[in-house]
Design a protein around this motif. Structure first.
Motif, PDB file in Angstrom:
ATOM      1  N   ALA A 138       0.793  -1.050  -0.013  1.00 48.33           N
ATOM      2  CA  ALA A 138      -0.106  -0.057  -0.026  1.00 48.33           C
ATOM      3  C   ALA A 138       0.887   1.280   0.059  1.00 48.33           C
ATOM      4  O   ALA A 138       1.053   1.917   1.250  1.00 48.33           O
ATOM      5  N   ALA A 139       1.416   1.564  -1.124  1.00 48.76           N
ATOM      6  CA  ALA A 139       2.315   2.648  -1.381  1.00 48.76           C
ATOM      7  C   ALA A 139       1.655   3.995  -1.632  1.00 48.76           C
ATOM      8  O   ALA A 139       2.274   4.881  -1.946  1.00 48.76           O
ATOM      9  N   ASP A 140       0.407   4.070  -1.822  1.00 52.27           N
ATOM     10  CA  ASP A 140      -0.288   5.307  -2.029  1.00 52.27           C
ATOM     11  C   ASP A 140      -0.644   5.589  -0.564  1.00 52.27           C
ATOM     12  O   ASP A 140      -1.591   5.649  -0.037  1.00 52.27           O
ATOM     13  N   LEU A 161      -1.094  -8.071   2.886  1.00 51.40           N
ATOM     14  CA  LEU A 161      -0.812  -6.596   2.489  1.00 51.40           C
ATOM     15  C   LEU A 161       0.299  -6.044   3.328  1.00 51.40           C
ATOM     16  O   LEU A 161       0.064  -6.321   4.483  1.00 51.40           O
ATOM     17  N   ILE A 162       1.198  -5.337   2.773  1.00 53.29           N
ATOM     18  CA  ILE A 162       2.166  -4.655   3.490  1.00 53.29           C
ATOM     19  C   ILE A 162       1.905  -3.083   3.518  1.00 53.29           C
ATOM     20  O   ILE A 162       1.594  -2.452   2.566  1.00 53.29           O
ATOM     21  N   LYS A 163       1.594  -2.496   4.786  1.00 48.92           N
ATOM     22  CA  LYS A 163       1.184  -1.337   4.708  1.00 48.92           C
ATOM     23  C   LYS A 163       1.862  -0.304   5.980  1.00 48.92           C
ATOM     24  O   LYS A 163       2.318  -1.051   6.715  1.00 48.92           O
ATOM     25  N   HIS A 164       1.942   0.868   5.915  1.00 48.61           N
ATOM     26  CA  HIS A 164       2.245   1.932   7.035  1.00 48.61           C
ATOM     27  C   HIS A 164       1.453   2.789   7.139  1.00 48.61           C
ATOM     28  O   HIS A 164       0.294   2.774   6.547  1.00 48.61           O
ATOM     29  N   GLN A 165       1.501   3.463   8.162  1.00 48.51           N
ATOM     30  CA  GLN A 165       0.650   4.832   8.476  1.00 48.51           C
ATOM     31  C   GLN A 165       0.259   5.783   7.059  1.00 48.51           C
ATOM     32  O   GLN A 165       1.277   5.970   6.399  1.00 48.51           O
ATOM     33  N   GLU A 166      -0.437   6.398   7.262  1.00 50.24           N
ATOM     34  CA  GLU A 166      -0.881   7.225   6.330  1.00 50.24           C
ATOM     35  C   GLU A 166       0.097   8.636   6.259  1.00 50.24           C
ATOM     36  O   GLU A 166       0.351   8.784   7.384  1.00 50.24           O
ATOM     37  N   GLY A 167       0.562   8.779   5.329  1.00 44.73           N
ATOM     38  CA  GLY A 167       1.574   9.931   4.981  1.00 44.73           C
ATOM     39  C   GLY A 167       3.146   9.337   5.146  1.00 44.73           C
ATOM     40  O   GLY A 167       3.991  10.272   5.128  1.00 44.73           O
ATOM     41  N   SER A 168       3.180   7.989   5.186  1.00 40.51           N
ATOM     42  CA  SER A 168       4.466   7.537   5.562  1.00 40.51           C
ATOM     43  C   SER A 168       5.250   7.710   3.859  1.00 40.51           C
ATOM     44  O   SER A 168       4.572   7.944   2.922  1.00 40.51           O
ATOM     45  N   ASP A 169       6.509   7.391   3.897  1.00 46.69           N
ATOM     46  CA  ASP A 169       7.430   7.451   2.757  1.00 46.69           C
ATOM     47  C   ASP A 169       7.054   6.278   1.840  1.00 46.69           C
ATOM     48  O   ASP A 169       6.952   5.040   2.462  1.00 46.69           O
ATOM     49  N   PRO A 170       6.338   6.193   0.807  1.00 53.06           N
ATOM     50  CA  PRO A 170       6.191   5.211  -0.005  1.00 53.06           C
ATOM     51  C   PRO A 170       7.040   4.399  -0.401  1.00 53.06           C
ATOM     52  O   PRO A 170       6.874   2.906  -0.404  1.00 53.06           O
ATOM     53  N   ALA A 194       0.887   6.459  -5.621  1.00 50.27           N
ATOM     54  CA  ALA A 194       0.203   7.680  -5.663  1.00 50.27           C
ATOM     55  C   ALA A 194       0.131   8.272  -7.086  1.00 50.27           C
ATOM     56  O   ALA A 194       0.868   7.992  -7.799  1.00 50.27           O
ATOM     57  N   GLY A 195      -0.849   8.963  -7.461  1.00 52.12           N
ATOM     58  CA  GLY A 195      -1.362   9.305  -8.730  1.00 52.12           C
ATOM     59  C   GLY A 195      -1.430  10.903  -8.754  1.00 52.12           C
ATOM     60  O   GLY A 195      -2.331  11.401  -9.369  1.00 52.12           O
ATOM     61  N   ARG A 196      -0.420  11.594  -8.179  1.00 50.75           N
ATOM     62  CA  ARG A 196      -0.818  13.269  -8.061  1.00 50.75           C
ATOM     63  C   ARG A 196       0.074  13.823  -9.445  1.00 50.75           C
ATOM     64  O   ARG A 196       1.075  14.424  -9.287  1.00 50.75           O
ATOM     65  N   LEU A 197      -0.875  13.761 -10.501  1.00 52.64           N
ATOM     66  CA  LEU A 197      -0.273  14.269 -11.778  1.00 52.64           C
ATOM     67  C   LEU A 197      -0.053  15.697 -11.701  1.00 52.64           C
ATOM     68  O   LEU A 197       0.799  16.173 -12.681  1.00 52.64           O
ATOM     69  N   HIS A 198      -0.946  16.599 -11.014  1.00 50.22           N
ATOM     70  CA  HIS A 198      -0.690  17.898 -10.935  1.00 50.22           C
ATOM     71  C   HIS A 198       0.672  18.475 -10.601  1.00 50.22           C
ATOM     72  O   HIS A 198       0.999  19.499 -10.736  1.00 50.22           O
ATOM     73  N   ASN A 199       1.540  17.554  -9.968  1.00 44.84           N
ATOM     74  CA  ASN A 199       2.629  17.897  -9.723  1.00 44.84           C
ATOM     75  C   ASN A 199       3.674  16.868 -10.289  1.00 44.84           C
ATOM     76  O   ASN A 199       4.284  15.960  -9.364  1.00 44.84           O
ATOM     77  N   LYS A 200       4.000  16.879 -11.428  1.00 45.03           N
ATOM     78  CA  LYS A 200       4.695  15.994 -11.968  1.00 45.03           C
ATOM     79  C   LYS A 200       6.195  15.719 -11.578  1.00 45.03           C
ATOM     80  O   LYS A 200       6.749  14.499 -11.700  1.00 45.03           O
ATOM     81  N   ASP A 205       9.995  12.019  -8.960  1.00 37.49           N
ATOM     82  CA  ASP A 205      10.943  12.044  -7.668  1.00 37.49           C
ATOM     83  C   ASP A 205      10.413  10.361  -7.073  1.00 37.49           C
ATOM     84  O   ASP A 205      11.232   9.661  -6.505  1.00 37.49           O
ATOM     85  N   GLU A 206       9.121  10.649  -6.851  1.00 33.25           N
ATOM     86  CA  GLU A 206       8.644   9.410  -5.893  1.00 33.25           C
ATOM     87  C   GLU A 206       8.731   8.157  -6.555  1.00 33.25           C
ATOM     88  O   GLU A 206       9.051   6.935  -6.109  1.00 33.25           O
ATOM     89  N   LEU A 207       8.266   8.174  -7.707  1.00 27.25           N
ATOM     90  CA  LEU A 207       8.510   6.888  -8.590  1.00 27.25           C
ATOM     91  C   LEU A 207      10.082   6.472  -8.961  1.00 27.25           C
ATOM     92  O   LEU A 207      10.443   5.317  -8.899  1.00 27.25           O
ATOM     93  N   GLY A 208      10.779   7.599  -9.186  1.00 25.32           N
ATOM     94  CA  GLY A 208      12.362   6.991  -9.173  1.00 25.32           C
ATOM     95  C   GLY A 208      12.769   6.642  -7.849  1.00 25.32           C
ATOM     96  O   GLY A 208      13.728   5.614  -8.095  1.00 25.32           O
TER      97      GLY A 208
END
Length: 303
Positions: A138-140, A161-170, A194-200, A205-208
């Motif tokens: 759960a990396a969103d 499912l592997i998850k962390h708290q909301e707001g954690s580093d994906p 996450a799919g925040r296209l408004h800030n490419k 950086d996140e996907l990288g």
């Protein structure tokens, strides 16, 4: 010749068919000769069926070419010719989510609201049914609802499912999921991102960062990135896909909500403009309603 899914596909595409093929048949029935007026009317139908201007113009050019080559004079033969042109664009392709080799990591990208999390759950269930050992990450982490939703799917599909708290580093979630995948000898790791296209730049950086973690920690796994698009958004989905391809390499498209729209023509547009294969299509709410895309079945259901 066709699977049981074909009937589901046919009924799912009924709105697109009414908007597209039925209108074409209507025009051709009233056409006396093959002329520019007929081509203009056909082009208008293609554009209003969300095939997009660029692809519609291309289809009409190819149709004219084929009609000349095959020396077609009777308007009643134009429909069959158009069908062959569309098949040529889509090529004979059958989508698949089967791993190229195991272990495999699948990154799922897409903006909020397109059905990304639901698609991940259905893919996990599908692969589990095929006897693959699957783990989800759960990396969103920017959307608490995404983590909760995946939890529901993890229970439903019987997949860890592997998850962390909301707001954690994906990337940290993906790191932990990789350790779990290695420890449990999993075949496939599916990562929701996450799919925040408004800030490419942030997204890039996140996907990288996620990809670097996979490279370092799970270098022996093959890797795919699938983009989830909502068919009901029509040409906006094509624009989204273009934007995502500027951020990362996209190996395949998952097209959801095809049953609720008259805009199924975007499948043709996606293939022509982006040349990215559509792997899966969603034609219903059920767990088995996300199925491998088959270009022959699609065109048959459309016509």
């Amino acid at each position: 010749m066709f699977s049981g899914f074909f009937d589901k596909l046919k009924s799912g595409l009924s709105k697109t068919k009414n908007n597209f093929t039925d209108r074409i048949t209507e025009i051709l029935t009233g056409t006396v000769s093959i002329d520019e007026d007929m081509y203009d009317e056909l082009e208008e139908i293609l554009i209003t069926s969300d095939i997009g201007v660029e692809t519609s113009v291309y289809i009409i050019d190819k149709l004219k070419e084929k009609i000349r080559q095959e020396k077609i004079k009777d308007p009643s033969e134009v429909n069959g010719c158009l069908k062959r042109v569309i098949l040529d664009i889509l090529e004979t392709s059958k989508g698949s989510i089967d791993p190229d080799s195991t272990p495999e990591t699948i990154l799922i990208i897409g903006v909020n609201g397109v059905g990304k999390t639901t698609s991940i759950g259905k893919i996990a269930a599908k692969l589990k049914k095929q006897k693959y050992k699957v783990i989800m990450a759960a990396a969103d982490t920017f959307r608490a609802a995404a983590i909760d939703q995946l939890e529901v799917w993890s229970t439903r599909a019987g997949v860890e499912l592997i998850k962390h708290q909301e707001g954690s580093d994906p990337a940290a979630v993906v790191y932990d999921a990789i350790q779990a995948a290695k420890a449990r000898n999993a075949d496939i790791l599916i990562c929701d991102t996450a799919g925040r296209l408004h800030n490419k730049k942030n997204l890039m950086d996140e996907l990288g960062k996620i990809n670097r973690v996979i490279e370092r920690e799970f270098g022996n796994s093959s890797r795919k990135t699938f983009l989830v698009l909502d068919a009901t958004t029509g040409q906006n989905a094509v624009i989204q896909a273009k934007q995502f391809t500027e951020v990362c390499k996209v190996d395949g498209i998952i097209l959801t909500k095809l049953d609720g729209t008259a805009k199924g023509g975007i499948i043709i547009s996606i293939k022509h403009i982006l040349n990215i294969p559509v792997q899966l299509i969603g034609v219903g709410e059920g767990i088995d309603d996300l199925q491998e895309f088959d270009s022959n079945e699609f065109v048959e259901a459309l016509f």
